[in-house]
Design an enzyme around this catalytic site. Structure first.
Site, short mmCIF file in Angstrom:
data_model
loop_
_atom_site.label_atom_id
_atom_site.label_comp_id
_atom_site.label_asym_id
_atom_site.label_seq_id
_atom_site.Cartn_x
_atom_site.Cartn_y
_atom_site.Cartn_z
N GLY A 355 62.67 12.47 67.72
CA GLY A 355 61.42 13.19 67.53
C GLY A 355 61.67 14.60 67.05
N GLY A 357 59.90 18.78 67.13
CA GLY A 357 58.96 19.68 67.78
C GLY A 357 59.11 21.07 67.22
N PHE A 359 60.76 23.44 68.32
CA PHE A 359 62.09 24.02 68.50
C PHE A 359 63.18 23.26 67.76
CE2 PHE A 359 60.91 25.90 72.87
CZ PHE A 359 60.20 26.88 72.23
N VAL A 362 65.35 16.15 68.03
CA VAL A 362 66.03 15.50 69.15
C VAL A 362 66.62 14.18 68.65
CG1 VAL A 362 65.81 14.58 71.48
CG2 VAL A 362 64.40 16.52 70.77
N ASP A 473 54.67 24.85 79.71
CA ASP A 473 54.33 23.94 78.61
C ASP A 473 54.23 22.50 79.10
OD1 ASP A 473 53.59 23.55 75.97
OD2 ASP A 473 55.61 23.01 75.35
#
Length: 659
Positions: A355, A357, A359, A362, A473
């Site tokens: 995935g 995101g 940041f 992954v 978060d």
């Protein structure tokens, strides 16, 4: 009568035989010195008259072994766990040029006749090193840097499996519990030290702890490595030590040794009676004296060879170059090599991508040698997270332990990239099950268990850990699901810590739109109450299958609006996810929907603490009949001023984070 006597004698004989057999199979021993120890010695190994075990002497290119001559059984999960400790000292011939070191070893054989001294530690040779058929586990105390094995320095502790390219290594040192910081140790100082090695077959992790002899065992290990030794060791193994010298020599000594098998052994302190340990010789008393000319020749030769080797090593390492900074020394957390992570993720190929995101990406991976599945988060300096948040995640997640948190295994840094290594969660993130096409529908029992698991994790973070941890978060994409569909909260890159009883400081507004509490946007102060708000929104998503913010009829429409509308019409369960088809426990559905609304109220004072939330979910407390901000089982809609907050702040003022 003679027959009775005969049967009695036979019974006694069998009883004695059983007792003898049990004693041989008893998997625990302690040697405070080795005068009476039954050991198999070879090479340079010898036991002095005072009980001191000397593995190598000042001879060059010598190898030595000392093993318990009986095989130990490792044929069950319980016997696979073990704990051992030994006291040792390493006397260099001259400080400028040291010998190799000592290794604690589990081996299927005591025959090392084909092994080589020097950098091979007397365990392997150039053709056998790295072969899975070796079935050898070792913890090395290495005082020479072997470029070909990628050693980090000439004073390190490493964990080896079938290969002297250590799976994990760290500069020798220990955590000083008095000063609350790490301190370096020089293995070749001729000072006695103690090492503890523990393997837990249930958690499949090896912990290695080091300290000067005489100090209590430090509270934090020097090195931890996830490894499944059931895939390495055979049913029966020998246990002992291997040592070697190179072109330069060191005398390697073992003063005492304790070993025990079984998981319960790890709960018992492995102790040596320091008062009974043999004394060491005076440092230098038996060292070979070098003339001044010889000393100069040795130093110059070493300098030339080091320069050549360093040039070769730098070229070899360029591809896998990593960064090590001062702040990393204060955290005792496994540092993975970039090379191993590169292999694990097949070069960070897109087909291994789990995935993306805010940041970074992954990746799924499988560690070399152990085949342990991991998730590797690759974070770029150009991302919104940066070094500070990366440090926070390492410092925080590395010490948190809870069944509903994703466990951080370690990290790596290389050039502009940061890498975090987690346990791999086979079922991915919760948001995919709520919104992604093709994913199986979550049953109500699974959803209810996820809600309770997430609540339990937040109780631990807010109240049960040594400091208050505000996640900042909480949302479905940061809730991972393990093989049993248990919720695991992860991604602590923007977490904030503060002491119990103190007030959190103002910070930049971080989080994800739709999960941000109103007071966080107004005041910029993240608290446990802001986590409760995010939890409430997440709970409503789980029950309703709706995202926090949607666009309906040309207007913004929140999940709280949806649940509130149904509640005011007296049919709150109509807010449930239609994919459930009404297949849920009615009272549980009502509880979750009302609890989600209670947790996501605009006023932080009106929200419950997470411990209260857990009591509601466990049935140990009842939801208030009238919520503080409303009456008659209803809640007011969000006021226009609150909705305007989302639009009055520019997108740059809110850091949207994600996996």
């Amino acid at each position: 009568m003679p027959g009775v006597k005969l049967r009695f004698v036979i019974a006694i004989s069998f009883w004695s035989l059983a007792l003898t057999t049990s004693t041989k199979n008893f998997k625990q021993f302690t040697y405070n010195g080795f005068q009476q120890a039954e050991l198999h010695l070879d090479g340079g190994a010898t036991v002095h008259s005072n009980g001191l075990l000397q593995l190598t002497n000042t001879s060059n290119q010598v190898k030595a072994h000392a093993f318990v001559p009986h095989r130990l059984n490792f044929d069950s999960p319980s016997s696979l766990s073990f704990s051992t400790t030994f006291a040792f000292a390493m006397f260099p011939e001259i400080q400028a040029a040291c010998g190799q070191g000592i290794a604690f070893v589990l081996s299927p054989s005591m025959d090392f006749s084909q092994a080589t001294a020097g950098q091979f530690f007397g365990l392997f040779n150039s053709s056998t090193n790295g072969k899975s058929s070796n079935r050898i586990f070792a913890v090395e105390l290495d005082s020479m840097q072997s470029i070909e094995f990628g050693d980090i320095d000439n004073n390190h502790v490493g964990i080896d499996v079938n290969d002297l390219r250590s799976m994990a290594s760290v500069t020798a040192g220990y955590f000083n519990d008095v000063e609350k910081r790490n301190k370096r140790l020089n293995l070749n100082s001729a000072k006695p030290m103690q090492i503890w090695i523990d393997y837990d077959s249930v958690d499949t992790v090896v912990n290695v702890t080091l300290a000067p002899l005489g100090l209590p065992r430090p509270s934090k290990p020097l090195l931890s490595l996830p490894v499944n030794l059931s895939e390495v060791v055979r049913d029966t193994m020998y246990v002992g030590f291997s040592s070697s010298t190179s072109a330069s020599a060191s005398s390697h000594y073992v003063l005492g040794w304790s070993f025990s098998q079984g998981r319960q052994a790890q709960a018992q302190a492995q102790t040596l009676d320091l008062s009974k340990l043999p004394s060491l010789p005076d440092f230098g008393s038996k060292s070979r004296k070098l003339s001044r000319v010889s000393m100069v020749f040795v130093i110059l030769t070493a300098a030339v060879l080091t320069s050549i080797a360093l040039g070769m090593y730098l070229r070899w390492r360029k591809k896998f170059e990593e960064t090590l900074e001062d702040w990393e020394q204060q955290y005792i957390l496994q540092r993975f090599s970039y090379k191993d992570l590169y292999k694990a993720t097949k070069g960070f190929k897109d087909k291994e991508l789990l995935g993306m995101g805010g940041f970074g990406k992954v990746y799924k991976g499988k560690l070399p040698y152990t085949n342990v599945e991991i998730a590797v988060k690759k974070v770029s300096h150009s991302s919104g997270q940066g070094v500070r948040e990366f440090v926070t995640e390492i410092a925080c997640m590395g010490r948190l332990r809870h069944r509903n948190l994703v466990q951080l295994r370690g990290y790596c840094r290389r050039k502009g990239d940061l890498f975090l290594v987690y346990d791999y969660m086979v079922n991915g993130s919760l948001d995919k099950y709520l919104y992604e096409e093709g994913k199986p529908n979550l049953s109500w029992s699974e959803r209810f268990k996820i809600v309770k698991g997430l609540a339990s994790a937040l109780v631990y973070l807010h109240e049960e850990w040594e400091q208050v941890v505000v996640h900042r978060d909480v949302k479905p994409s940061n809730v991972l699901l393990d093989a049993n569909m248990n919720a695991r909260l992860g991604d602590f890159g923007v977490a904030r810590l503060y002491d119990h009883g103190s007030n959190p400081h103002k910070t930049h507004i971080v989080g994800t739109c739709g999960y941000l509490a109103p007071e966080l946007i107004r005041k910029g102060r993240a608290t446990t109450a802001t986590d409760v708000f995010s939890f409430g929104i997440t709970v409503l998503e789980v029950a309703c299958g709706r995202s926090p913010l949607s666009f309906v009829g040309g207007q913004d429409y929140t999940v709280t609006d949806w649940v509130n509308d149904c509640w005011m019409r007296g049919v709150i369960v109509e807010a449930s996810d239609p994919r459930l088809g009404g297949d849920y426990v009615l009272e549980e559905m009502k509880l979750v929907l009302k609890l989600g609304m209670l947790c996501s109220q605009p006023s932080p004072e009106a929200r419950p603490k997470m411990r209260q939330v857990m009591q509601f979910l466990d049935g140990d407390a009842t939801l208030p009949v009238t919520f503080p901000s409303g009456g008659n089982n209803t809640l007011p809609s969000f006021s226009p001023s609150y909705e305007a907050m989302f639009t009055s702040y520019s997108i740059d003022s809110v850091l949207i984070v994600g996996r």
